[in-house]
Design a protein around this motif. Structure first.
Motif, mmCIF file in Angstrom:
data_model
loop_
_atom_site.group_PDB
_atom_site.id
_atom_site.type_symbol
_atom_site.label_atom_id
_atom_site.label_comp_id
_atom_site.label_asym_id
_atom_site.label_seq_id
_atom_site.Cartn_x
_atom_site.Cartn_y
_atom_site.Cartn_z
ATOM 1 N N THR A 337 0.816 -1.217 0.000
ATOM 2 C CA THR A 337 0.000 0.000 0.000
ATOM 3 C C THR A 337 0.844 1.260 0.000
ATOM 4 O OG1 THR A 337 -0.132 0.083 2.431
ATOM 5 C CG2 THR A 337 -1.827 -1.183 1.282
ATOM 6 N N LYS A 338 2.103 1.131 0.395
ATOM 7 C CA LYS A 338 2.987 2.303 0.473
ATOM 8 C C LYS A 338 3.918 2.399 -0.734
ATOM 9 C CE LYS A 338 4.194 0.675 4.512
ATOM 10 N NZ LYS A 338 4.822 0.445 5.824
ATOM 11 N N MET A 339 3.621 1.629 -1.788
ATOM 12 C CA MET A 339 4.502 1.584 -2.948
ATOM 13 C C MET A 339 3.785 2.091 -4.192
ATOM 14 S SD MET A 339 6.224 -2.153 -2.141
ATOM 15 C CE MET A 339 7.651 -1.945 -3.200
ATOM 16 N N ASN A 340 4.562 2.415 -5.194
ATOM 17 C CA ASN A 340 4.037 2.889 -6.469
ATOM 18 C C ASN A 340 3.512 1.695 -7.263
ATOM 19 O OD1 ASN A 340 3.489 4.069 -8.909
ATOM 20 N ND2 ASN A 340 5.577 4.730 -9.329
ATOM 21 N N ILE A 405 14.670 -4.875 3.528
ATOM 22 C CA ILE A 405 15.414 -3.867 2.752
ATOM 23 C C ILE A 405 14.452 -2.923 2.041
ATOM 24 C CG2 ILE A 405 16.978 -3.530 0.808
ATOM 25 C CD1 ILE A 405 18.296 -6.208 1.567
ATOM 26 N N ILE A 406 13.407 -3.492 1.439
ATOM 27 C CA ILE A 406 12.420 -2.659 0.740
ATOM 28 C C ILE A 406 11.714 -1.735 1.729
ATOM 29 C CG2 ILE A 406 10.231 -2.746 -0.499
ATOM 30 C CD1 ILE A 406 11.229 -5.287 -1.854
ATOM 31 N N GLU A 407 11.423 -2.248 2.921
ATOM 32 C CA GLU A 407 10.746 -1.426 3.931
ATOM 33 C C GLU A 407 11.605 -0.229 4.336
ATOM 34 O OE1 GLU A 407 7.323 -0.598 6.071
ATOM 35 O OE2 GLU A 407 7.680 -2.275 4.684
ATOM 36 N N VAL A 408 12.908 -0.454 4.440
ATOM 37 C CA VAL A 408 13.817 0.648 4.767
ATOM 38 C C VAL A 408 13.780 1.705 3.662
ATOM 39 C CG1 VAL A 408 16.233 1.298 5.083
ATOM 40 C CG2 VAL A 408 15.323 -0.730 6.234
ATOM 41 N N LYS A 409 13.780 1.266 2.398
ATOM 42 C CA LYS A 409 13.729 2.211 1.285
ATOM 43 C C LYS A 409 12.401 2.961 1.265
ATOM 44 C CE LYS A 409 16.399 2.723 -1.345
ATOM 45 N NZ LYS A 409 17.529 3.673 -1.353
ATOM 46 N N ILE A 410 11.331 2.275 1.613
ATOM 47 C CA ILE A 410 10.020 2.933 1.654
ATOM 48 C C ILE A 410 10.005 4.010 2.736
ATOM 49 C CG2 ILE A 410 7.588 2.584 2.252
ATOM 50 C CD1 ILE A 410 7.744 -0.129 0.890
ATOM 51 N N ASP A 521 0.720 18.413 3.289
ATOM 52 C CA ASP A 521 1.979 17.735 2.981
ATOM 53 C C ASP A 521 1.780 16.788 1.809
ATOM 54 O OD1 ASP A 521 3.264 18.929 5.086
ATOM 55 O OD2 ASP A 521 2.632 17.397 6.502
ATOM 56 N N ILE A 522 2.691 16.830 0.857
ATOM 57 C CA ILE A 522 2.651 15.905 -0.272
ATOM 58 C C ILE A 522 4.054 15.351 -0.469
ATOM 59 C CG2 ILE A 522 2.168 15.632 -2.724
ATOM 60 C CD1 ILE A 522 0.276 17.995 -2.534
ATOM 61 N N LYS A 523 4.174 14.063 -0.393
ATOM 62 C CA LYS A 523 5.469 13.427 -0.616
ATOM 63 C C LYS A 523 5.362 12.444 -1.777
ATOM 64 C CE LYS A 523 7.059 13.663 4.173
ATOM 65 N NZ LYS A 523 7.572 12.893 5.328
ATOM 66 N N ALA A 524 6.397 12.366 -2.528
ATOM 67 C CA ALA A 524 6.411 11.440 -3.663
ATOM 68 C C ALA A 524 6.734 10.028 -3.176
ATOM 69 C CB ALA A 524 7.441 11.886 -4.686
ATOM 70 N N ASN A 525 6.118 9.051 -3.824
ATOM 71 C CA ASN A 525 6.387 7.652 -3.504
ATOM 72 C C ASN A 525 7.100 7.044 -4.703
ATOM 73 O OD1 ASN A 525 6.379 4.953 -2.825
ATOM 74 N ND2 ASN A 525 4.302 4.986 -2.011
ATOM 75 N N ASN A 526 8.387 6.794 -4.578
ATOM 76 C CA ASN A 526 9.163 6.363 -5.736
ATOM 77 C C ASN A 526 9.642 4.921 -5.641
ATOM 78 O OD1 ASN A 526 11.062 6.606 -3.761
ATOM 79 N ND2 ASN A 526 12.238 8.251 -4.734
ATOM 80 N N VAL A 527 9.174 4.154 -4.650
ATOM 81 C CA VAL A 527 9.530 2.735 -4.547
ATOM 82 C C VAL A 527 8.436 1.930 -5.248
ATOM 83 C CG1 VAL A 527 10.084 0.821 -3.018
ATOM 84 C CG2 VAL A 527 10.706 3.162 -2.364
ATOM 85 N N HIS A 528 8.791 1.283 -6.347
ATOM 86 C CA HIS A 528 7.785 0.615 -7.170
ATOM 87 C C HIS A 528 7.417 -0.748 -6.590
ATOM 88 C CE1 HIS A 528 5.686 -0.864 -10.751
ATOM 89 N NE2 HIS A 528 5.620 0.407 -11.121
ATOM 90 N N MET A 529 6.166 -1.124 -6.788
ATOM 91 C CA MET A 529 5.662 -2.384 -6.274
ATOM 92 C C MET A 529 6.351 -3.591 -6.915
ATOM 93 S SD MET A 529 1.659 -3.596 -6.042
ATOM 94 C CE MET A 529 1.115 -2.011 -5.421
ATOM 95 N N ALA A 591 9.266 -1.285 14.638
ATOM 96 C CA ALA A 591 9.330 -0.811 13.260
ATOM 97 C C ALA A 591 9.190 -1.998 12.313
ATOM 98 C CB ALA A 591 10.645 -0.083 13.020
ATOM 99 N N GLN A 592 8.492 -1.774 11.194
ATOM 100 C CA GLN A 592 8.187 -2.904 10.315
ATOM 101 C C GLN A 592 9.445 -3.575 9.778
ATOM 102 O OE1 GLN A 592 4.968 -4.323 9.698
ATOM 103 N NE2 GLN A 592 6.552 -5.808 9.225
ATOM 104 N N TRP A 593 10.436 -2.790 9.392
ATOM 105 C CA TRP A 593 11.669 -3.403 8.882
ATOM 106 C C TRP A 593 12.326 -4.253 9.963
ATOM 107 C CZ3 TRP A 593 16.334 -2.747 11.202
ATOM 108 C CH2 TRP A 593 16.474 -1.669 12.084
ATOM 109 N N ALA A 594 12.262 -3.814 11.219
ATOM 110 C CA ALA A 594 12.851 -4.585 12.315
ATOM 111 C C ALA A 594 12.085 -5.882 12.545
ATOM 112 C CB ALA A 594 12.870 -3.745 13.587
ATOM 113 N N GLU A 595 10.770 -5.826 12.371
ATOM 114 C CA GLU A 595 9.979 -7.049 12.526
ATOM 115 C C GLU A 595 10.316 -8.058 11.442
ATOM 116 O OE1 GLU A 595 5.420 -7.911 11.778
ATOM 117 O OE2 GLU A 595 5.673 -6.851 13.691
#
Length: 650
Positions: A337-340, A405-410, A521-529, A591-595
């Motif tokens: 849900t947090k990816m492009n 790793i992907i979670e960290v990038k997200i 606030d608007i942030k770009a989401n650049n990590v592709h699914m 944190a999700q990446w830690a889990e």
């Protein structure tokens, strides 16, 4: 789906096992039905073949039921998150609680079928429960029907009935299909189970792709249409029940024949109880703790229970694999849900990514069966079943490592997830002293906001529609400022508070007054699914190596009468794995990446333990072991008689 797929896939690795044993669950016997059933009529054949016409109804029933189950489950986590506005940990915990229940309830269905109603009536009655659960679940997803408490109650009741229904019929439908074949048509029976397996995967593959489209691309009641996403699976389950009943006149219906699992549990319980009662040093010891059941149970049953407990002992580390595997529908979906999701020609829904698993399984099975494994054998490598399963664990662990790793990038460009009727807000206090912020009818910002502090997270605003006018009140060193602002759904706001000296604009008040800026606030989401594809590849390959090989190996190590007990143990490992996930999600939020890293480390540790256990495990031929056990029991009969006499003296 793991239990369903694995039972069908095992034939690729164990050619000598009957397909009946792959699907019969906790029934009194695993052999195909003999000719001793009372007045069993012969079913008409399908298109002049040796296939009974009745199996067509069973296969269609299974396709519709699996479509129903996996379609509903595919959107379940996002339903909790978006419709109930639960946080990610609670949504994950309830999702896995439901999944665990679905793998505990097969025991109930098996007991009903084998000890009371028979397979046919059990399927009918529990399918009705199943349908009612789906209907309640669908009604609970209608926004205009009551408040959130009503929705939660209806959904939980519906999920409980669905779990009872899908789990209860799981051990019955496939075995009932095997019952339709006559004794001489064993090859047709084997092919039937392959078709049955394909219907499972076809239902799963189509539903996990289609149902998220019904949820996200169709709008009803002004938001995502969960009522439709649950309603279509409900309709498929109604169709499954109608089709199954339509074939009633064609079925061979075997009567209940007793439940082996209950007998095994009673035998183990009696052995433990008898041992505790006879702890005197004067009483002769016995070679095995199960020998203490010999006063009540036959030597054959005790010997078979000994064989199956050896394999069940190897099952102890297995739940950790399922703890990772089943997070495809929870944590991995939340990650998506947090990816492009824009693939150019198509925008994929985050819950649609789950369709990759059944698709990849269908691709990997022939590749592994006819390519990878023969190549390994040509290289003279001893790739034993234990090593295959351990490799599957490693692959699943690596998949979660990639997910971390992907979670960290997200997180580097993470934007809090936005859902209908919900906005997020944070307060940035640039004043010299704390500011008290109040929003009418919203229980937020109970403590004053300190100066020059970066908020750790956003606060959630639940709106009464697509937009809502909110009344804000700010207090700072005796000064009060009140204003209204219209907040839109699916938006994130920062409320900036600062002191102004001078008159920079007409909105600023001189004399140290308090003023506000409202900004979105608007942030770009650049990590592709698409970056999730490698982790799906790894965990699907791990499933083929772990699940299919594990069932085939365990079945080969047990007597024919106990193969269904092993399936019970196997399904319980899935349930325990899901239970572990909900405990971690609720008891140890992180944190999700830690889990993801935690689960990776735990699975690698369990893999080492399992490998050590497998190293000391000695494979046996159950038939040879039965003969040795019978000879040993005969030689030790004197001790058994001596015990009875000694107990009489005491």
């Amino acid at each position: 789906m793991v239990g369903d797929k694995a039972r069908g896939e095992m034939n690729a690795f164990q050619r000598n096992e009957s397909k009946e044993t792959l699907f019969t669950f906790i029934s009194a016997g695993d052999d195909p039905p003999k000719g001793d059933f009372p007045l069993q009529k012969k079913s008409p054949k399908l298109c002049g073949s040796n296939y009974p016409l009745s199996i067509a109804f069973i296969v269609v029933n299974e396709f519709c039921e699996r479509f129903s189950y996996y379609g509903m489950r595919a959107v379940l986590t996002l339903y909790f998150l978006s419709f109930f506005h639960w946080d990610e940990n609670l949504s994950t915990a309830v999702y896995h609680a439901f999944s665990a229940l679905c793998y505990f309830t097969p025991v109930i269905g098996a007991i009903m079928a084998d000890s009371w109603l028979g397979k046919y009536k059990t399927i009918i009655y529990l399918s009705i429960v199943y349908v009612v659960g789906h209907l309640i679940k669908s009604v609970g997803a209608i926004p205009s029907l009551g408040n959130q408490a009503v929705h939660v109650v209806l959904s939980m009741v519906g999920l409980f009935l669905i779990a009872l229904g899908t789990g209860g019929i799981k051990p019955c439908v496939s075995a009932f299909g095997g019952d339709q074949f006559e004794e001489e048509h064993t090859s047709e029976r084997s092919k039937f189970f392959s078709i049955f397996y394909l219907s499972i995967n076809a239902g799963s593959l189509i539903s996990t792709f289609v149902t998220p489209v019904l949820r996200g691309d169709v709008k009803c009641f002004g938001e995502d249409c969960y009522a439709l996403a649950f309603g279509v699976p409900a309709a498929l389950m109604v169709l499954a029940l109608v089709v199954f009943i339509a074939g009633s006149g064609l079925y061979r219906k075997t009567p209940p024949q007793g439940n082996v699992l209950l007998e095994v549990c009673k035998c183990i319980g009696f052995a433990i109880k008898n041992r505790l009662k006879n702890r005197s040093p004067e009483i002769p010891k016995r070679d095995h703790w199960l020998d203490w059941a010999s006063e009540k149970y036959s030597k054959q049953l005790i010997g078979e229970v000994k064989m199956v407990t050896r394999v069940l002992f190897l099952f102890i580390p297995l739940p950790m694999f399922w703890a990772l595997f089943d997070q495809q529908g929870s944590r991995w979906t939340l990650q998506a849900t947090k990816m492009n999701a824009d693939f150019g020609i198509y925008v994929l829904q985050p819950d649609q990514m789950q369709f990759l698993n059944p698709l990849l399984i269908l691709v990997f099975i022939p590749i592994f069966d006819f390519g990878l494994y023969p190549l390994i054998n040509m290289c003279k490598l001893n790739f034993t079943p234990i090593r295959k399963m351990a490799t599957g664990m490693i692959l699943a662990g690596l998949a979660f490592g990639l997910a971390a790793i992907i979670e960290v990038k997200i997180n580097e460009t993470d934007m809090p997830r936005l859902v209908p009727k919900e906005s997020l807000i944070r307060v940035l206090n640039l004043a010299k002293n704390p500011v008290q912020v109040a929003i009418q009818d919203k229980d937020l910002f109970q403590q004053p906001v300190e100066s020059f502090q970066n908020p750790a997270e956003y606060s959630k605003l639940i709106l009464n529609g697509e937009q809502q006018s909110l009344h804000f009140t700010l207090q700072h060193q005796g000064l009060t400022l009140a204003f209204n602002y219209t907040v839109k759904e699916k938006s994130v706001y920062s409320l900036i508070v600062f002191e102004a000296e001078g008159s920079l604009s007409s909105r600023l008040i001189s004399g140290g007054a308090v003023e506000t800026w409202k900004s979105e606030d608007i942030k770009a989401n650049n990590v592709h699914m698409a970056w999730q594809l490698p982790q799906y590849l790894l965990i699907s390959a791990g499933e083929v190596m772990f699940s299919i090989t594990g069932l085939a190996f365990s079945y080969s190590q047990s007597p024919a009468s106990m193969k269904s007990v092993l399936q019970a143990g196997w399904l319980l490992t899935v349930a325990v794995g899901n239970t572990f996930v909900l405990i971690v999600a609720e008891a140890a939020p992180m944190a999700q990446w830690a889990e993801f890293v935690l689960f990776t480390v735990l699975l690698f540790a369990v893999c080492i333990i399992f490998s050590i256990m497998g190293y000391f495990y000695v494979s046996v031929d159950p038939e040879d072991l039965e003969e040795k056990e019978e000879k040993r029991e005969t030689s030790s009969r004197g001790n058994m008689i001596g015990l009875v006499t000694q107990k009489t003296k005491l």
